[in-house]
Design a protein around this motif. Sequence first.
Motif, short mmCIF file in Angstrom:
data_model
loop_
_atom_site.label_atom_id
_atom_site.label_comp_id
_atom_site.label_asym_id
_atom_site.label_seq_id
_atom_site.Cartn_x
_atom_site.Cartn_y
_atom_site.Cartn_z
N ARG A 163 14.61 -25.27 -50.82
CA ARG A 163 15.12 -24.30 -49.87
C ARG A 163 15.65 -24.94 -48.51
O ARG A 163 15.02 -25.68 -48.04
N GLU A 164 16.75 -24.42 -47.94
CA GLU A 164 17.29 -24.77 -46.71
C GLU A 164 16.57 -24.40 -45.61
O GLU A 164 15.97 -23.11 -45.61
N ASN A 165 16.11 -25.36 -44.70
CA ASN A 165 14.97 -24.92 -43.57
C ASN A 165 16.01 -24.88 -42.30
O ASN A 165 15.55 -24.74 -40.99
N SER A 166 17.30 -25.26 -42.42
CA SER A 166 18.38 -24.82 -40.96
C SER A 166 19.66 -24.81 -41.62
O SER A 166 20.03 -24.56 -42.93
N THR A 167 20.44 -24.43 -40.74
CA THR A 167 21.87 -24.14 -40.97
C THR A 167 22.62 -25.34 -41.26
O THR A 167 23.97 -25.47 -41.45
N GLU A 168 22.13 -26.49 -40.79
CA GLU A 168 22.67 -27.78 -40.60
C GLU A 168 22.74 -28.52 -41.83
O GLU A 168 23.74 -29.39 -42.13
N PHE A 169 21.57 -28.47 -42.57
CA PHE A 169 21.50 -29.41 -43.77
C PHE A 169 21.01 -28.53 -45.03
O PHE A 169 20.15 -27.65 -44.96
N HIS A 170 21.46 -29.07 -46.08
CA HIS A 170 20.89 -28.83 -47.61
C HIS A 170 19.70 -30.02 -47.62
O HIS A 170 20.10 -31.17 -47.31
N ARG A 171 18.51 -29.84 -48.26
CA ARG A 171 17.60 -30.71 -48.30
C ARG A 171 17.10 -30.64 -49.73
O ARG A 171 16.82 -29.64 -50.47
N GLY A 172 16.79 -31.81 -50.40
CA GLY A 172 16.16 -32.13 -51.67
C GLY A 172 15.60 -33.46 -51.77
O GLY A 172 15.52 -34.24 -50.96
N TYR A 173 15.29 -33.55 -53.19
CA TYR A 173 14.59 -34.82 -53.52
C TYR A 173 15.06 -35.61 -54.64
O TYR A 173 15.58 -34.95 -55.66
N ALA A 174 15.41 -37.00 -54.41
CA ALA A 174 15.83 -37.77 -55.49
C ALA A 174 14.48 -38.14 -56.54
O ALA A 174 13.40 -37.77 -56.13
N PRO A 175 14.94 -38.58 -57.64
CA PRO A 175 13.98 -38.98 -58.48
C PRO A 175 12.48 -39.84 -57.90
O PRO A 175 11.57 -39.65 -58.25
#
Length: 436
Positions: free
Chosen positions: A383-395
Motif C-alpha cells: 500500500r502506498e502511504n504517500s503521493t510521492e512513492f510506491h513502496r515494497g520489499y525485495a526478497p
Amino acid sequence: MRKIFFITFGCKVNHYETECMKSMFREADYDITEDMTEADAVVINSCTVTSSGDSRALTALRRARAALPEAVIALTGCYPQANRDEAAKLSEADIIAGTKSRAHIVELVGNCLANKSRVVELSDYGSDDLFEPLKCTRFDSNTRAFVKIQDGCDQFCSYCLIPFARGRCRSKPVEVLRDEVRAIAEGGVKEIVLSGINLAFYGREWGLDLADAAEICAETQGIERIRLGSLEPEMMSEELLQRLKALPQFCPQFHLSLQSGCERTLKAMNRKYTAAEYLALTERIRSIFPDCSFTTDVMVGFPQETDEDHAESVEFIRKAGFAKVHVFRYSRRKGTRADKMTGQVPESVKTQRWQEMTAAADETREKYLSSLVGKTVPVLFERENSTEFHRGYAPDYTLIKISRKNPEKSLRNRIISVIIEEYGHDCCIGSAVPDV
C-alpha cells in the motif's frame, strides 16, 4: 451489530492470533471497528517478553476502561498466562484469558455482553496440549500473510518467560496448514511468512521440519514468495537449507536469533550455540544463498555482563554484517533464572550499552544498504502511504521505494523489477524496469 476493537502488542505470532480472532468475530456478525470509542467490546492481546511489554498492555487496559466504562474488556495473550495471579486481580478487565482460550473468545465476550459476569479463564499447559485450532484467511494487508505454524518453546533460556506463557513445542498439522495457505492464496495474498514461537522446531513431533511447511506453501497456486520468521541457529541443518534453496519462491532473509555475541554471556543465557558456531552458520548460508540477508535481536545489560563482554558482543555485530539488528535492554522477569542472578546491571549502564550497540547496528545497516546500489531486485509492492512513492520489499526484506509519477496509479500486490540507485536511512530508492 455489535462493534469490537482490538489492541495488539508483541510479536508477529500475536498479530496473527489477533487476525484469527477478528475472523472469528466477523463470522459471529461483529463489526471490527478502528474507533475504540464506539466499541461494545475491546480485546487486548498482550505480550510479556519484557517488563515494558507488560506495562504497555496494562496501560492500554486502564485507558480502555476509563474511556469505555460500560464496554466489555478482555485481556488475553502472554501476560495473563505467565502472570496468572496478578492478572486475575485486574478489576478493569471483564475477561481474563491467557494463550489457551482464544478458540472460544467469541463465546466468552458474547456471554459477558449478555450477562455482565466476570470471567477468569487461566490454566496450566500440559505435555499433551495440541496446537491451538485457530486459522485466518483474511488479513489487513492483501500482499503478505503471517501464518503461525508452531507454538511453544522447550529451550528455557535463563532470561525468558515464554515457555511459561506458551507451553511446550507443538506444530500445526500439515493438512490444516495446506488448507489455510490455499484459502489465503485464493484471497489474493502473494507472500506467506511462516511464523512461530520457536519456528525452527516445526514438525519435530512427526519427523518433519520447516522445509516441509515451506514446500506446502510453494505447492500452492498463487503463492509467489515464502519467508521465515525468527529462527534458532542450532536448528538450521544442511538438509533444511538445501531444500529451501530448491524452492523458487523462497526469500533468503534469515532472522537468526543471536541475543549476544559474547561466548560467556551466551552460556549464561542458556543459549544452545556459541558465537563461533553462529558465525560459521552465517558463512555457510551465504555460500548457499549469495544474495541473502541476516537480521537479528541483540540484548545488552544481561546480569554479570562486563564492559569486556559488551565490547565482544559489539565487535561480533560488526563482524557478522547484519542487514538489521533489533537492540534491546535486558529486562528482569520474575520466575526466570536470570532474575535470581547476582550482578544485575544498573539501568544507566544498560542505556549506555544500548546506545553503543545501536550505533554499531546502524553502521552495519548502512553498510548493507550501500552494498545494494546498482543491483536489480524484484519488489513486491504494498500500500502506498504517500503521493510521492510506491513502496515494497525485495526478497531480502529491504524496503524499496520508487517515484510515484502518477498519484492515481497503484502498484499494490505487483512484483516489479527495480534497479537500486541510492540508499537512505532505512531503505533503498530506485527505478522500475521497465518504467511504470
